[in-house]
Structures are given as structure tokens and as C-alpha cells.
Write an enzyme that holds these catalytic residues in place. Structure first.
Site, PDB file in Angstrom:
ATOM      1  N   GLY A 104       0.985  -1.349   0.016  1.00 28.83           N
ATOM      2  CA  GLY A 104       0.054  -0.018  -0.077  1.00 28.83           C
ATOM      3  C   GLY A 104       0.871   1.351  -0.039  1.00 28.83           C
ATOM      4  CB  CYS A 105       3.722   2.259   2.057  1.00 25.43           C
ATOM      5  SG  CYS A 105       2.868   2.275   3.632  1.00 25.43           S
TER       6      CYS A 105
END
Length: 149
Positions: free
Chosen positions: A45-46
């Protein structure tokens, strides 16, 4: 609750990707600013979030904004993450979560560091806050908020 629209952001200094000291005071008064707090380098996600800011980086520059990513990862980790993903913006290492606490960014329900994005005007006032564990949407909301400044 974290900082709200209209609040002045706190002044801070943190090490950047190269271990140099980055001071927010060098930007306030000169540029609009996007600060995104993210949980961890190299997580799916990051990485997606950072790459969305990368892919639209020119749009942020055209709007006169600096983009800064902040997590608790070390400067060394940031350097690898930045190089691997060709990130053109500054990543800051907040290993003691000092700045995260100043901005009052809370952990999410999974006890991971929160994901929160701020748009700050040239005077250092918060113009937009977006808090969502979901990485998608942070870049789009930040760009949209810049259009209103």
C-alpha cells in the site's frame, strides 16, 4: 483528533533520505506543501501511494507545491525505497514518531502507524486533511485541494 483545516502546522526538522537535516521552516512562506504520513517503506500500500505521488509529481510542481513523505523508517531504508521506486520527492525519517505526534496522527485500527495526508498553504496553515488506511485517494485528494489554493 489530528490537526484540522485552518490549524498552523508545527515547525520540525528531520533527517532526509541522504541523512541531511530537512527543516520545514525552509519551505513555509515559499511554497504550498503536501505532507503524507505513511506506515512503512516497501509495503504494497505504501509503495502504491508513494508511486501515485511520483506519477503525478509534475502536477504538484505546476501547482507550486513541494511533496514530502514521512514514516518511521530510517534514512537508509528511505534511500533504498526512493531509489527502487524512482521517487523525486523528499522522504523524511521520523524514527521516534516525534513529528507524527506533533501532527497528532493516530495509529489505525490494526495498530499500524496511520496514513494521513495534509495540504498546507504557503503560510503554513492546513488546507486539507485526509485520513484513510486505504492508500488510494490520497494523491487525488491532495491535488484537488491544491487547485483551490
Amino acid at each position: 483528533m489530528g490537526l484540522k483545516v485552518g490549524d498552523k502546522i508545527p515547525f520540525f526538522s528531520l533527517p532526509d533520505t541522504f541523512g541531511n537535516t530537512f527543516s520545514i521552516e525552509d519551505i513555509i512562506g515559499k511554497k504550498n506543501l503536501v505532507i503524507f504520513f505513511y506506515p512503512k517503506d516497501n509495503s504494497p500500500g505504501c509503495t502504491a501511494e508513494a508511486c501515485s505521488f511520483r506519477d503525478h509529481y509534475e502536477d504538484f510542481l505546476e501547482k507550486g507545491a513541494a511533496v514530502i513523505g514521512i514514516s518511521a523508517d530510517s534514512a537508509k531504508s528511505h534511500a533504498k525505497f526512493s531509489k527502487r521506486n524512482r521517487l523525486p520527492f523528499v522522504l523524511l525519517s521520523d524514527e521516534n514518531n516525534k513529528v507524527r505526534k506533533l501532527f497528532k496522527v493516530k495509529n489505525n485500527m490494526f495498530l499500524l502507524p496511520g496514513r494521513e495526508t495534509y495540504v498546507i498553504d504557503k503560510e503554513g496553515k492546513v488546507a486539507m486533511v485526509f485520513n484513510s488506511v486505504n492508500a488510494s485517494g490520497h494523491m487525488k485528494r491532495a491535488l484537488k485541494a491544491l487547485l483551490k489554493l
